[in-house]
Motif scaffolding. Structure first.
Motif, PDB file in Angstrom:
ATOM      1  N   MET A   1       0.847  -1.199   0.000  1.00  0.00           N
ATOM      2  CA  MET A   1       0.000   0.000   0.000  1.00  0.00           C
ATOM      3  C   MET A   1       0.878   1.243   0.000  1.00  0.00           C
ATOM      4  O   MET A   1       1.721   1.431   0.875  1.00  0.00           O
ATOM      5  CB  MET A   1      -0.914   0.016   1.216  1.00  0.00           C
ATOM      6  N   GLY A   2       0.671   2.096  -0.982  1.00  0.00           N
ATOM      7  CA  GLY A   2       1.420   3.338  -1.077  1.00  0.00           C
ATOM      8  C   GLY A   2       0.512   4.538  -1.203  1.00  0.00           C
ATOM      9  O   GLY A   2      -0.684   4.475  -0.920  1.00  0.00           O
ATOM     10  N   ALA A   3       1.098   5.638  -1.642  1.00  0.00           N
ATOM     11  CA  ALA A   3       0.345   6.855  -1.950  1.00  0.00           C
ATOM     12  C   ALA A   3       1.064   7.572  -3.081  1.00  0.00           C
ATOM     13  O   ALA A   3       2.285   7.438  -3.243  1.00  0.00           O
ATOM     14  CB  ALA A   3       0.247   7.759  -0.724  1.00  0.00           C
ATOM     15  N   MET A   4       0.308   8.310  -3.865  1.00  0.00           N
ATOM     16  CA  MET A   4       0.865   9.079  -4.974  1.00  0.00           C
ATOM     17  C   MET A   4       0.778  10.561  -4.636  1.00  0.00           C
ATOM     18  O   MET A   4      -0.313  11.071  -4.389  1.00  0.00           O
ATOM     19  CB  MET A   4       0.103   8.784  -6.266  1.00  0.00           C
TER      20      MET A   4
ATOM     21  N   TYR B   1      10.408  27.129   3.445  1.00  0.00           N
ATOM     22  CA  TYR B   1       9.035  27.110   3.961  1.00  0.00           C
ATOM     23  C   TYR B   1       8.020  26.723   2.881  1.00  0.00           C
ATOM     24  O   TYR B   1       6.998  26.104   3.184  1.00  0.00           O
ATOM     25  CB  TYR B   1       8.684  28.461   4.598  1.00  0.00           C
ATOM     26  N   THR B   2       8.311  27.075   1.641  1.00  0.00           N
ATOM     27  CA  THR B   2       7.438  26.626   0.552  1.00  0.00           C
ATOM     28  C   THR B   2       7.474  25.115   0.453  1.00  0.00           C
ATOM     29  O   THR B   2       6.431  24.450   0.360  1.00  0.00           O
ATOM     30  CB  THR B   2       7.874  27.245  -0.783  1.00  0.00           C
ATOM     31  N   ASP B   3       8.665  24.550   0.497  1.00  0.00           N
ATOM     32  CA  ASP B   3       8.839  23.103   0.448  1.00  0.00           C
ATOM     33  C   ASP B   3       8.169  22.431   1.647  1.00  0.00           C
ATOM     34  O   ASP B   3       7.583  21.349   1.521  1.00  0.00           O
ATOM     35  CB  ASP B   3      10.335  22.778   0.419  1.00  0.00           C
ATOM     36  N   LEU B   4       8.220  23.070   2.789  1.00  0.00           N
ATOM     37  CA  LEU B   4       7.613  22.521   4.001  1.00  0.00           C
ATOM     38  C   LEU B   4       6.133  22.240   3.793  1.00  0.00           C
ATOM     39  O   LEU B   4       5.630  21.168   4.150  1.00  0.00           O
ATOM     40  CB  LEU B   4       7.815  23.495   5.164  1.00  0.00           C
ATOM     41  N   PHE B   5       5.431  23.198   3.188  1.00  0.00           N
ATOM     42  CA  PHE B   5       3.980  23.051   3.019  1.00  0.00           C
ATOM     43  C   PHE B   5       3.580  22.387   1.702  1.00  0.00           C
ATOM     44  O   PHE B   5       2.568  21.691   1.651  1.00  0.00           O
ATOM     45  CB  PHE B   5       3.303  24.416   3.152  1.00  0.00           C
ATOM     46  N   GLU B   6       4.364  22.585   0.660  1.00  0.00           N
ATOM     47  CA  GLU B   6       3.995  22.041  -0.641  1.00  0.00           C
ATOM     48  C   GLU B   6       4.491  20.610  -0.845  1.00  0.00           C
ATOM     49  O   GLU B   6       3.938  19.877  -1.666  1.00  0.00           O
ATOM     50  CB  GLU B   6       4.541  22.935  -1.767  1.00  0.00           C
ATOM     51  N   VAL B   7       5.529  20.207  -0.128  1.00  0.00           N
ATOM     52  CA  VAL B   7       6.119  18.882  -0.332  1.00  0.00           C
ATOM     53  C   VAL B   7       6.176  18.065   0.956  1.00  0.00           C
ATOM     54  O   VAL B   7       5.612  16.981   1.052  1.00  0.00           O
ATOM     55  CB  VAL B   7       7.540  19.004  -0.936  1.00  0.00           C
TER      56      VAL B   7
ATOM     57  N   TYR C   1       3.145  16.125   3.265  1.00  0.00           N
ATOM     58  CA  TYR C   1       2.753  14.755   2.949  1.00  0.00           C
ATOM     59  C   TYR C   1       3.953  13.817   2.872  1.00  0.00           C
ATOM     60  O   TYR C   1       3.899  12.687   3.364  1.00  0.00           O
ATOM     61  CB  TYR C   1       1.991  14.718   1.617  1.00  0.00           C
ATOM     62  N   LEU C   2       5.040  14.251   2.266  1.00  0.00           N
ATOM     63  CA  LEU C   2       6.170  13.359   2.030  1.00  0.00           C
ATOM     64  C   LEU C   2       6.773  12.859   3.341  1.00  0.00           C
ATOM     65  O   LEU C   2       7.069  11.669   3.476  1.00  0.00           O
ATOM     66  CB  LEU C   2       7.231  14.078   1.194  1.00  0.00           C
ATOM     67  N   ASP C   3       6.950  13.727   4.309  1.00  0.00           N
ATOM     68  CA  ASP C   3       7.497  13.298   5.592  1.00  0.00           C
ATOM     69  C   ASP C   3       6.533  12.375   6.329  1.00  0.00           C
ATOM     70  O   ASP C   3       6.941  11.372   6.928  1.00  0.00           O
ATOM     71  CB  ASP C   3       7.822  14.515   6.467  1.00  0.00           C
ATOM     72  N   ALA C   4       5.262  12.727   6.293  1.00  0.00           N
ATOM     73  CA  ALA C   4       4.268  11.885   6.966  1.00  0.00           C
ATOM     74  C   ALA C   4       4.218  10.499   6.336  1.00  0.00           C
ATOM     75  O   ALA C   4       4.182   9.481   7.041  1.00  0.00           O
ATOM     76  CB  ALA C   4       2.898  12.551   6.912  1.00  0.00           C
ATOM     77  N   TYR C   5       4.231  10.452   5.016  1.00  0.00           N
ATOM     78  CA  TYR C   5       4.118   9.185   4.314  1.00  0.00           C
ATOM     79  C   TYR C   5       5.373   8.326   4.417  1.00  0.00           C
ATOM     80  O   TYR C   5       5.283   7.105   4.574  1.00  0.00           O
ATOM     81  CB  TYR C   5       3.821   9.431   2.835  1.00  0.00           C
ATOM     82  N   CYS C   6       6.528   8.950   4.298  1.00  0.00           N
ATOM     83  CA  CYS C   6       7.775   8.183   4.203  1.00  0.00           C
ATOM     84  C   CYS C   6       8.527   8.071   5.526  1.00  0.00           C
ATOM     85  O   CYS C   6       9.196   7.071   5.778  1.00  0.00           O
ATOM     86  CB  CYS C   6       8.694   8.813   3.157  1.00  0.00           C
TER      87      CYS C   6
ATOM     88  N   ASP D   1       4.412   1.773   1.849  1.00  0.00           N
ATOM     89  CA  ASP D   1       5.332   0.765   1.323  1.00  0.00           C
ATOM     90  C   ASP D   1       6.038   1.231   0.060  1.00  0.00           C
ATOM     91  O   ASP D   1       7.150   0.798  -0.229  1.00  0.00           O
ATOM     92  CB  ASP D   1       4.567  -0.530   0.999  1.00  0.00           C
ATOM     93  N   ILE D   2       5.383   2.062  -0.719  1.00  0.00           N
ATOM     94  CA  ILE D   2       5.932   2.526  -1.992  1.00  0.00           C
ATOM     95  C   ILE D   2       5.339   3.895  -2.311  1.00  0.00           C
ATOM     96  O   ILE D   2       4.192   4.180  -1.952  1.00  0.00           O
ATOM     97  CB  ILE D   2       5.652   1.507  -3.122  1.00  0.00           C
ATOM     98  N   LEU D   3       6.117   4.732  -2.989  1.00  0.00           N
ATOM     99  CA  LEU D   3       5.717   6.102  -3.273  1.00  0.00           C
ATOM    100  C   LEU D   3       5.528   6.311  -4.772  1.00  0.00           C
ATOM    101  O   LEU D   3       6.377   5.936  -5.582  1.00  0.00           O
ATOM    102  CB  LEU D   3       6.793   7.066  -2.762  1.00  0.00           C
ATOM    103  N   GLY D   4       4.393   6.890  -5.133  1.00  0.00           N
ATOM    104  CA  GLY D   4       4.176   7.321  -6.512  1.00  0.00           C
ATOM    105  C   GLY D   4       4.430   8.808  -6.615  1.00  0.00           C
ATOM    106  O   GLY D   4       3.978   9.588  -5.778  1.00  0.00           O
TER     107      GLY D   4
END
Length: 460
Positions: free
Chosen positions: A218-221, A242-248, A251-256, A291-294
């Protein structure tokens, strides 16, 4: 620019249910976000074309899948539409017609030797959940999504290995509750970040549920928009951070990494936009990373330090102003910068900062208006711009893999011209041309080029 296609590399296309299926086969009460959006004001949509027919994949999936396979593509990512799958999402009643339909879609994909990938939600939440609970703003939706995930896995987990809890979870929230350009057309950042948080919790929940199904990953895109500062100055670097913090990283930190960055909490609290959460929520996120990132990549964000005061309700724009890079390539039809090397940069970041997680490009493509102007005497659209776009983005995807990134594939958006929110069929993305008068399909030059690359095993 020439590179060898790796063995066992997923090379195919992506789609989303509401953008290709149409509404055929659904009954009253099975409307989704897309129908609600269109019905709220059809005049907002290009030529007032809504989701009623889309690309008519619901009736033509056997033909479309056979065409993909005949051109050598080995992977197809599609969406189970929640509103179609659940006859009554409030009562947890599954629609047997939808189950049969999706079972046959999966069977057809596999019968042609292709790999099916399922996304469980590509913005198309059941309309009743928006009307009754304000969608992802509420915990009720989170609970109902959990039931949906279990029932979908029960139906299809034996046949499909790769599943994704969400595709681009941030897009309908940001466009609907921050930018005010999509339904429900409001700017309410507190509600927006509550919805973001609930989708993050929902993803962890989906990963937890998937552990009960031995064959499933199970992943997320994520909609990945790499952030590049205008200069090395402290001010521009801070704007990018700060842009990266909110735009990337939200979700990326939470997911990975299983953790929402601490600064998200402090910044949102500072602007009175902090979402409600529990310790159990944070523990769940920590215990069940994906498990995997799209990676859905279309364009970068280039920023410079804000000089003009920001006087709107909170959004990431409070930290930056847009920077137009003098060397940029630009798709004027879509309004997006073209920057293929960003895929390589994404790969290196995932390798160095995110424990080299397994990933692949789950969407990448180019939308162009009035493609008929490129039709040759034989009636084929000579989309050399799309060939160039795919060639360079695919090159950097494979280059990242060659340099040690755990990259497993590249999926093009999209196999056929499809519906988009508001733009309808204004911008065409397909490798197949869709005639809106006859609904006949016709390969574009790019599809023949791609077949040639696959047969040779080389992108050139």
């Amino acid at each position: 620019m020439k590179i060898k296609i790796p063995e066992n590399f997923m090379l195919g296309t992506s789609s989303s249910a509401w953008q290709i299926e149409g509404t055929a086969g659904k009954e009253a009460g099975q409307e989704s976000w897309a129908e609600l959006f269109f019905q709220s004001d059809p005049s907002r949509w290009y030529d007032q074309i809504g989701p009623q027919k889309a690309s008519d994949f619901y009736h033509r999936y056997k033909e479309d899948i056979a065409t993909m396979a005949s051109f050598g593509l080995n992977t197809f990512r599609f969406t189970i539409q929640w509103a179609r799958f659940m006859k009554d999402p409030l009562k947890g009643i599954v629609d047997p017609k939808a189950v049969a339909y999706y079972q046959d879609v999966i069977k057809t994909i596999k019968s042609h030797g292709m790999k099916p990938i399922i996304s469980l939600e590509h913005w198309d939440i059941p309309a009743v959940l928006l009307e009754k609970y304000e969608g992802w703003i509420s915990r009720e939706t989170l609970s109902l999504y959990t039931d949906y995930v279990k029932k979908a896995l029960d139906c299809f987990s034996e046949e499909v290995e790769l599943w994704f809890a969400f595709t681009e979870p941030n897009i309908p929230i940001d466009n609907g509750y921050i930018k005010q350009i999509w339904y429900p057309f409001v700017h309410d950042p507190k509600k927006a970040y509550q919805a973001h948080f609930h989708k993050i919790v929902a993803t962890a929940t989906a990963v937890k549920i998937a552990k009960e199904y031995p064959k499933v990953k199970m992943g997320a895109m994520v909609h990945m928009t790499p952030v590049y500062p205008a200069s090395d100055s402290v001010e521009d670097q801070q704007a990018a951070y700060y842009t990266d913090l909110f735009e990337v990283r939200l979700y990326l930190d939470a997911y990975c990494k299983g953790k929402i960055p601490e600064e998200i909490f402090t910044e949102l609290e500072k602007y009175n936009c902090l979402f409600t959460y529990t310790l159990e929520d944070l523990q769940l996120i920590h215990q069940y990373p994906i498990d995997i990132l799209g990676i859905d990549y279309y364009f970068p964000i280039r920023v410079k330090a804000r000089k003009i005061p920001y006087d709107q309700p909170f959004s990431s724009k409070i930290y930056y102003e847009d920077y137009l890079w003098p060397k940029r390539e630009f798709n004027a039809d879509r309004g997006w910068e073209i920057y293929p090397k960003a895929i390589y940069d994404i790969g290196m970041r995932l390798k160095n900062e995110y424990e080299n997680i397994d990933w692949f490009i789950s969407e990448n493509g180019i939308g162009i208006e009035k493609e008929g102007r490129f039709r040759n005497k034989a009636g084929i659209i000579e989309d050399d711009y799309r060939i160039d776009f795919i060639k360079r983005h695919l090159y950097y995807t494979i280059k990242a893999k060659e340099e040690g990134c755990h990259c497993h594939g590249y999926l093009i958006w999209s196999f056929i011209d499809n519906l988009s929110a508001i733009n309808a069929f204004k911008n065409r993305y397909g490798l197949l041309e869709l005639d809106l008068n006859t609904y006949k399909r016709k390969p574009k030059k790019s599809l023949y080029w791609l077949k040639d690359c696959i047969e040779k095993g080389i992108v050139e």
